[in-house]
Motif scaffolding. Structure first.
Motif, mmCIF file in Angstrom:
data_model
loop_
_atom_site.group_PDB
_atom_site.id
_atom_site.type_symbol
_atom_site.label_atom_id
_atom_site.label_comp_id
_atom_site.label_asym_id
_atom_site.label_seq_id
_atom_site.Cartn_x
_atom_site.Cartn_y
_atom_site.Cartn_z
ATOM 1 N N LEU A 112 1.359 -1.330 -0.065
ATOM 2 C CA LEU A 112 0.333 -0.544 -0.169
ATOM 3 C C LEU A 112 1.068 0.816 0.178
ATOM 4 O O LEU A 112 2.068 1.098 0.777
ATOM 5 C CB LEU A 112 -0.930 0.472 1.705
ATOM 6 N N THR A 113 0.701 2.166 -1.295
ATOM 7 C CA THR A 113 1.692 3.397 -0.327
ATOM 8 C C THR A 113 0.655 4.448 -0.722
ATOM 9 O O THR A 113 -0.461 4.774 -1.056
ATOM 10 C CB THR A 113 2.414 3.278 -2.858
ATOM 11 N N SER A 114 1.301 5.373 -0.205
ATOM 12 C CA SER A 114 0.966 6.481 0.203
ATOM 13 C C SER A 114 0.869 8.155 -1.376
ATOM 14 O O SER A 114 1.840 7.377 -2.836
ATOM 15 C CB SER A 114 1.478 7.443 0.629
ATOM 16 N N ALA A 115 0.195 8.716 -1.013
ATOM 17 C CA ALA A 115 -0.022 9.576 -2.458
ATOM 18 C C ALA A 115 0.694 10.305 -2.917
ATOM 19 O O ALA A 115 1.154 9.362 -4.132
ATOM 20 C CB ALA A 115 -0.972 10.802 -2.025
ATOM 21 N N ASN A 116 2.118 10.346 -2.779
ATOM 22 C CA ASN A 116 3.181 10.729 -3.379
ATOM 23 C C ASN A 116 4.057 9.322 -3.338
ATOM 24 O O ASN A 116 5.647 9.634 -4.101
ATOM 25 C CB ASN A 116 3.500 11.414 -3.210
ATOM 26 N N ASN A 117 3.977 8.393 -3.133
ATOM 27 C CA ASN A 117 4.551 7.444 -3.369
ATOM 28 C C ASN A 117 6.102 7.166 -2.140
ATOM 29 O O ASN A 117 6.958 6.892 -2.790
ATOM 30 C CB ASN A 117 5.481 6.627 -4.332
ATOM 31 N N THR A 118 5.761 8.262 -1.468
ATOM 32 C CA THR A 118 6.416 8.759 -0.321
ATOM 33 C C THR A 118 6.945 7.357 0.686
ATOM 34 O O THR A 118 8.289 6.518 0.761
ATOM 35 C CB THR A 118 5.951 10.239 0.239
ATOM 36 N N PHE A 119 5.890 7.022 1.219
ATOM 37 C CA PHE A 119 5.726 5.566 1.991
ATOM 38 C C PHE A 119 5.457 4.344 1.148
ATOM 39 O O PHE A 119 4.598 4.875 0.939
ATOM 40 C CB PHE A 119 5.280 6.306 3.137
ATOM 41 N N SER A 120 5.588 3.254 1.844
ATOM 42 C CA SER A 120 4.807 2.792 1.692
ATOM 43 C C SER A 120 4.753 1.574 2.811
ATOM 44 O O SER A 120 4.728 1.042 3.873
ATOM 45 C CB SER A 120 5.068 1.334 0.386
ATOM 46 N N LEU A 121 3.285 0.272 2.771
ATOM 47 C CA LEU A 121 3.592 -0.561 3.687
ATOM 48 C C LEU A 121 3.425 -2.023 3.529
ATOM 49 O O LEU A 121 2.513 -1.996 1.829
ATOM 50 C CB LEU A 121 1.323 -0.480 4.621
ATOM 51 N N SER A 122 3.952 -3.006 3.566
ATOM 52 C CA SER A 122 4.592 -4.367 2.787
ATOM 53 C C SER A 122 5.115 -4.592 4.287
ATOM 54 O O SER A 122 5.649 -4.267 4.627
ATOM 55 C CB SER A 122 5.049 -3.779 1.384
ATOM 56 N N PHE A 123 5.441 -6.023 2.940
ATOM 57 C CA PHE A 123 6.255 -7.178 3.562
ATOM 58 C C PHE A 123 7.697 -7.076 3.336
ATOM 59 O O PHE A 123 8.284 -6.778 2.488
ATOM 60 C CB PHE A 123 5.471 -8.512 3.498
ATOM 61 N N ILE A 124 8.291 -6.820 4.188
ATOM 62 C CA ILE A 124 10.112 -6.207 4.349
ATOM 63 C C ILE A 124 10.813 -7.043 4.923
ATOM 64 O O ILE A 124 10.518 -8.407 5.922
ATOM 65 C CB ILE A 124 10.252 -5.165 4.087
ATOM 66 N N SER A 125 11.925 -8.405 4.330
ATOM 67 C CA SER A 125 13.051 -9.577 4.759
ATOM 68 C C SER A 125 14.139 -8.839 6.206
ATOM 69 O O SER A 125 13.966 -7.313 5.732
ATOM 70 C CB SER A 125 13.975 -9.394 3.235
ATOM 71 N N VAL A 126 13.565 -8.979 6.948
ATOM 72 C CA VAL A 126 14.507 -8.039 7.684
ATOM 73 C C VAL A 126 15.493 -9.278 8.207
ATOM 74 O O VAL A 126 16.570 -9.269 9.190
ATOM 75 C CB VAL A 126 13.287 -8.072 9.244
ATOM 76 N N ASN A 127 15.594 -10.358 7.508
ATOM 77 C CA ASN A 127 17.008 -10.974 8.074
ATOM 78 C C ASN A 127 17.864 -11.578 6.458
ATOM 79 O O ASN A 127 17.140 -12.357 6.043
ATOM 80 C CB ASN A 127 17.127 -12.479 9.044
ATOM 81 N N SER A 128 18.798 -11.097 6.052
ATOM 82 C CA SER A 128 19.474 -11.582 4.488
ATOM 83 C C SER A 128 19.582 -12.607 4.812
ATOM 84 O O SER A 128 19.811 -14.054 4.124
ATOM 85 C CB SER A 128 20.532 -11.251 5.132
ATOM 86 N N ASN A 129 20.317 -13.931 5.669
ATOM 87 C CA ASN A 129 20.310 -14.993 5.750
ATOM 88 C C ASN A 129 19.007 -15.696 5.894
ATOM 89 O O ASN A 129 19.451 -17.001 4.915
ATOM 90 C CB ASN A 129 20.959 -15.257 7.516
ATOM 91 N N ASN A 130 18.264 -15.592 6.377
ATOM 92 C CA ASN A 130 16.537 -16.064 6.170
ATOM 93 C C ASN A 130 15.832 -15.445 5.851
ATOM 94 O O ASN A 130 14.772 -14.393 6.038
ATOM 95 C CB ASN A 130 16.267 -16.628 7.555
ATOM 96 N N PRO A 131 15.961 -14.990 4.263
ATOM 97 C CA PRO A 131 14.508 -14.291 2.943
ATOM 98 C C PRO A 131 13.034 -15.070 3.296
ATOM 99 O O PRO A 131 12.658 -14.639 3.397
ATOM 100 C CB PRO A 131 14.781 -14.995 1.693
ATOM 101 N N SER A 132 13.240 -15.936 4.508
ATOM 102 C CA SER A 132 11.521 -16.326 4.380
ATOM 103 C C SER A 132 10.976 -15.976 6.157
ATOM 104 O O SER A 132 9.926 -15.431 5.998
ATOM 105 C CB SER A 132 10.886 -17.864 5.049
#
Ligand SMILES: *[C@@H]1O[C@H](CO)[C@@H](O)[C@H](O)[C@H]1NC(C)=O
Ligand SMILES: *[C@@H]1O[C@H](CO)[C@@H](O)[C@H](O)[C@H]1NC(C)=O
Ligand SMILES: *[C@@H]1O[C@H](CO)[C@@H](O)[C@H](O)[C@H]1NC(C)=O
Ligand SMILES: *[C@@H]1O[C@H](CO)[C@@H](O)[C@H](O)[C@H]1NC(C)=O
Ligand SMILES: *[C@@H]1O[C@H](CO)[C@@H](O)[C@H](O)[C@H]1NC(C)=O
Ligand SMILES: *[C@@H]1O[C@H](CO)[C@@H](O)[C@H](O)[C@H]1NC(C)=O
Ligand SMILES: *[C@@H]1O[C@H](CO)[C@@H](O)[C@H](O)[C@H]1NC(C)=O
Ligand SMILES: *[C@@H]1O[C@H](CO)[C@@H](O)[C@H](O)[C@H]1NC(C)=O
Ligand SMILES: *[C@@H]1O[C@H](CO)[C@@H](O)[C@H](O)[C@H]1NC(C)=O
Ligand SMILES: *[C@@H]1O[C@H](CO)[C@@H](O)[C@H](O)[C@H]1NC(C)=O
Ligand SMILES: *[C@@H]1O[C@H](CO)[C@@H](O)[C@H](O)[C@H]1NC(C)=O
Ligand SMILES: *[C@@H]1O[C@H](CO)[C@@H](O)[C@H](O)[C@H]1NC(C)=O
Length: 835
Positions: free
Chosen positions: A41-61
């Motif tokens: 979900l992105t804000s009107a100007n595409n400045t912020f977005s709500l999404s799932f992000i990866s938090v551990n580079s060793n474990n992409p899941s």
């Protein structure tokens, strides 16, 4: 029957459209999933977005539902505990509750807004995600921060920033505190005691320009808690306050779209003072400048060998000790104590008392004798202690271990047995220093002797002057007499141009230089010095360096580094005076690139952007390696405007390098230089003057004829016939020819920026086919004479158009290119010719 498929197709189309149009606002029933129909979900100007992000580079899941700015998370659902698997869902349920459930349907986090009439959720352009009952705000991420505060977000007493064991708390007094495990306050910043106010409801807020300020009704004006080091600077920069996982509170700034952030302020300057940073029993110290974590001795080992910050543990616990336990002594070390702290006891005893008291105390694990004059000894009775080791700390600490004690192999604390070797080392140092000093003195006196013997004419003063100042890189001020001497009374003339004659000279330090005697300059001393400062602060490999200047009475001279191989025109065009010395293709292409880089620097990269106004082969000099160096930049500003009138009346044949706007009542910008460069580039390829007309060019101006040949695909006709065929890299030639046609477009806006030119030449950027450069009146050999009074006004404003805020500065041009002056057409301008 055909209706149904059509209808469903329409539905499909509509829903497809709808899915992609969704931004900013959502209704209950919406679900975010990795790879689901809604991935963000992105804000009107595409400045912020709500999404799932990866938090551990060793474990992409392992992912987290986050609001992010160019990939930088600024809010995470559930904070540190919100890490879930990739089958998780972030649900905006029909009852208005916001939930994060993991792959097995377990509720990891929720906003607890069910049945409160929430009808809509919006991700605003400030980064705030708000749940509303119609227009009433029910819940927002700004009111429920995790570890970050954004501009316009208010941080009040009832809120916490959290990261691991660390938290940020604002007190009613206005004090901002950093805590470990909610109890130990390791950083505390209160209001200046001169501000005497009982605050009512203090609120901390980061202004977008980078000030962290405290607001309160009782405060006449906000109190600044911290300034970010870049406050007030830059555009499209987001600043945010973040409690990092290392327990430090920092202000960062991030340029939109870069995805990178730069630290601009940190609350705790000394990372080792952050409680618990090295974990339990860990010892923080600095190697070079980086804080590192270690264990106090070989009696300990890391809890996690892969992560030194997890702390240390005893190899043998005290309870399991087969023999007696003992106190391991650690010099220059203290165990961090932030008072009032329940986990430590204060005694007033000496070092040995501090050691013994802990040894006999059953609950004591470590002790620190401050040895700072207070006589204090802290006994640590908690089971969480962290140490700080630094040569600057006077403290001595002890930690209880199972005997025998096994100090770390290279002990940072030298014991008394070392004194002998230390004494020896000190002697060696003294001897080395003395020998070096004597050597330096000898060398210097040798140099002096050498200088004075070789140049008896030059007084000691000027030799010193040149040695000191020339070496420092600042422009040296010479006296007129000095320059007269170094040029042997202006004997050896190298060339003459619109700005004045150039002479060869030798400075007191034996540097060969080119001395330019400026003419027609009636500027004040101060203004002249300012221009000189600008020119001499412009350093680039492809720009001729200004060594010094002279400003005395009416004399204005500039001293440049000497270019052994003179100017480019000598290598391209046949003249009666001397036969042309041909340059091979590789050298020519390198000169084209070097020149373009030099001009790019003038236009786009240096502090005060400069429009050269006079790019032509005569102003491109070659050093001993045939590297191109652009000369005469910044001089256009020096000439007195009165002089223009005189020179302009005699304009006759613009020699082909002047952009059409010079003659068309249009402002002169950096794009005018691009035009001139394009002409020079064409000449480098062809070895002919761009305005040459001959039978071989069907009686057309060379540049126009060349375009026709290019259209027909006959590049080889354009390339200099004097170059042997196998020598020329046709691919480079093709690029150069196309770039030159782009540069000489009639419309300045059509011409590329110099930076782009470099990229096109290098082949980094692909080149589109250039349109035909229009046949304009400029540069026709027959020449146009200009009505002086109408033209002078054209030159009144130059604007350097380059990227970046500094380059938008426009300046009053006092100048006009020297090529406009009609007299010295064959040997125009300032070539600092070869010896
Ligand atoms: C957001 O979703 C759109 C389509 O739904 C996708 O094109 C875009 O790449 C996504 N952006 C991010 C940052 O995931
Ligand atoms: C968002 O876009 C509007 C216009 O569409 C603009 O006025 C506003 O400044 C933008 N806000 C940000 C933060 O970029
Ligand atoms: C979901 O969370 C529960 C409770 O923490 C845990 O037992 C379960 O394994 C998790 N499921 C997944 C797929 O991670
Ligand atoms: C939400 O709005 C409805 C009607 O608009 C109202 O009846 C209800 O009281 C509101 N609830 C809250 C918590 O404001
Ligand atoms: C922050 O506080 C100020 C004044 O107290 C208020 O005007 C502003 O709306 C608040 N901002 C948010 C996002 O709540
Ligand atoms: C953190 O504090 C709690 C009580 O406030 C305490 O029980 C706990 O042991 C502390 N954690 C550590 C690692 O000391
Ligand atoms: C606030 O901080 C100051 C030092 O900056 C300190 O002297 C004072 O005791 C603190 N007040 C509270 C309530 O912590
Ligand atoms: C407190 O304010 C006074 C006057 O405004 C100033 O001189 C002093 O330096 C301030 N002290 C601190 C610690 O900021
Ligand atoms: C703040 O409050 C205390 C007691 O509540 C009072 O003694 C003091 O005078 C007050 N200070 C100011 C500046 O109002
Ligand atoms: C400092 O520590 C880093 C890793 O912690 C290590 O790679 C580096 O070699 C150390 N530098 C010195 C001078 O010891
Ligand atoms: C440390 O990392 C290595 C390889 O990355 C791994 O095999 C090992 O299990 C890790 N050790 C611990 C204690 O996590
Ligand atoms: C242990 O300590 C006691 C008393 O301090 C002492 O008598 C004894 O010899 C010690 N034992 C060893 C093995 O050092």
């Amino acid at each position: 029957m055909m209706m149904i498929p059509y209808f469903s197709l329409l539905l499909l189309l509509l829903s497809g459209l709808f899915c992609c149009l969704i931004s900013a606002s959502i209704s209950p029933g919406w679900t975010l999933r990795v790879g689901g129909p809604n991935t963000n979900l992105t804000s009107a100007n595409n400045t912020f977005s709500l999404s799932f992000i990866s938090v551990n580079s060793n474990n992409p899941s392992s992912v987290a539902a986050a609001i992010s700015y160019s990939g930088i998370p600024v809010w995470i659902a559930g904070g540190d505990d919100g890490v879930v698997d990739s089958n998780a869902a972030f649900e905006f349920r029909t009852d208005g509750n916001l939930r994060l459930v993991n792959g097995s349907g377990y509720v990891v986090w929720e906003s607890k807004t069910g049945n409160r009439g929430v009808t809509m959720a919006t991700l605003e352009d400030t980064g705030n995600f708000v749940l509303r009952n119609d227009s009433v705000m029910v819940w927002s991420t700004f009111d429920n921060p995790t570890d970050t505060i954004l501009p316009t977000q208010n941080f009040t007493m009832d809120k916490r920033l959290r990261s691991g064991s660390y938290s940020v708390v604002l007190l009613k007094s206005g004090n901002l505190t950093l805590r470990w495990n909610d109890t130990i306050v390791y950083w505390n910043q209160g209001l200046n005691s001169s501000i005497d106010a009982n605050l009512t409801a203090p609120s901390l807020s980061l202004q977008s320009i980078g000030l962290l300020s405290l607001y309160d009704l009782k405060l006449a004006q906000p109190v600044v808690v911290a300034y970010s080091s870049d406050y007030g600077e830059g555009t499209d920069v987001l600043r945010f306050l973040k409690l990092d996982s290392d327990g430090n509170l920092r202000i960062y700034s991030s340029v939109k779209g870069s995805g990178a952030s730069t630290e601009r302020w940190a609350a705790v300057l000394d990372q080792c003072q952050v409680f618990g940073w090295c974990g339990n029993m860990g010892i923080c110290s600095y190697n070079d400048t980086k804080p590192i974590c270690g264990c106090s001795s070989q009696n300990f080992e890391f809890v996690d060998p892969n992560d030194s910050r997890k702390g240390c543990k005893r190899k043998v616990e005290i309870e399991d000790c087969p023999g007696n336990s003992t106190m391991l002594q650690l010099e220059h070390t203290q165990f961090l104590t932030y008072l009032p702290e329940l986990s430590s006891q204060v005694f007033f005893v000496g070092i040995s008392g501090c050691r013994l008291n802990c040894l006999v105390g059953a609950s004591c694990v470590a002790s620190t004798s401050l040895a700072d004059g207070t006589g204090q000894c802290y006994l640590k009775v908690s089971d969480f202690v962290c140490g700080y080791q630094s040569p600057s700390l006077p403290s001595t600490s002890f930690v209880k271990v199972c005997s025998p004690e096994l100090p770390n192999s290279p002990p940072s604390s030298p014991s008394s047995t070392d004194t002998k070797t230390r004494g020896l080392r000190a002697w060696v140092v003294v001897v080395v220093v003395l020998v070096t000093l004597v050597g330096l003195v000898l060398l210097e006196s040798g140099l002096w002797w050498w200088c004075c013997r070789n140049s008896p004419n030059f007084g000691g003063f000027s030799a010193q002057y040149a040695l000191l100042e020339y070496a420092s890189g600042a422009p040296v001020q010479f006296s007129y007499k000095e320059l007269q001497r170094s040029t042997k009374g202006f004997k050896e003339k190298l060339g003459a141009g619109g700005f004045g004659a150039v002479y060869r000279g030798i400075l007191a330090n034996r540097t060969v230089v080119a001395v330019k005697q400026l003419e027609g300059i009636e500027q004040g001393e101060k203004q002249f010095r300012m221009e000189v400062a600008t020119i001499s602060s412009t350093h680039h490999l492809n720009l001729v360096r200004l060594i010094g200047f002279c400003s005395e009475g009416r004399h204005r001279l500039l001293v440049y580094e000497f270019m052994k191989n003179g100017s480019l025109d000598n290598f391209l065009f046949t003249t009666e005076e001397q036969p042309v010395r041909l340059l091979d293709w590789e050298a020519r292409f390198n000169i084209a690139l070097g020149t373009a880089r030099g001009i790019t620097y003038l236009h786009e990269e240096c502090r005060d952007c400069i429009v050269h106004c006079d790019i032509k082969p005569e102003n491109i000099l070659l050093d001993e390696n045939y590297s191109a160096k652009v000369s005469d930049f910044g001089l256009a500003k020096l000439i007195n405007p009165k002089d223009h009138r005189r020179t302009l009346t005699s304009v006759r044949g613009t020699r082909g390098y002047l952009a059409p706007e010079w003659l068309a009542n249009l402002p002169i910008t950096s794009k005018s230089d691009v035009y001139s460069y394009g002409m020079v580039l064409l000449e480098l390829v062809s070895g002919r003057r761009n305005f040459e007309v001959s039978a071989s060019t069907s009686h057309k101006k060379f540049s126009l004829w060349a375009y026709e040949e290019f259209e027909r695909g006959n590049i080889e006709n354009i390339v200099d016939r004097r170059l042997t065929e196998h020598d020329v890299d046709m691919e480079q030639a093709m690029r150069a020819v196309q770039v030159s046609f782009w540069c000489i477009q009639e419309q300045p806006s059509q011409r590329p920026m110099m930076g782009k030119v470099v990229q096109m030449l290098e082949g980094i950027t692909s080149i589109e086919k250039p349109p035909a450069p229009k046949a304009t009146t400029e540069g026709s050999v027959s020449g146009t004479s200009i009505n002086a009074s109408s033209s002078v006004s054209n030159f009144s404003t130059f604007a350097a158009s380059g990227p970046g805020p500094s380059s938008t500065s426009s300046f009053q041009a006092l100048g006009v290119p020297s090529s406009v002056s009609g007299r010295n057409i064959e040997r125009t301008s300032s070539s600092l010719l070869q010896n």
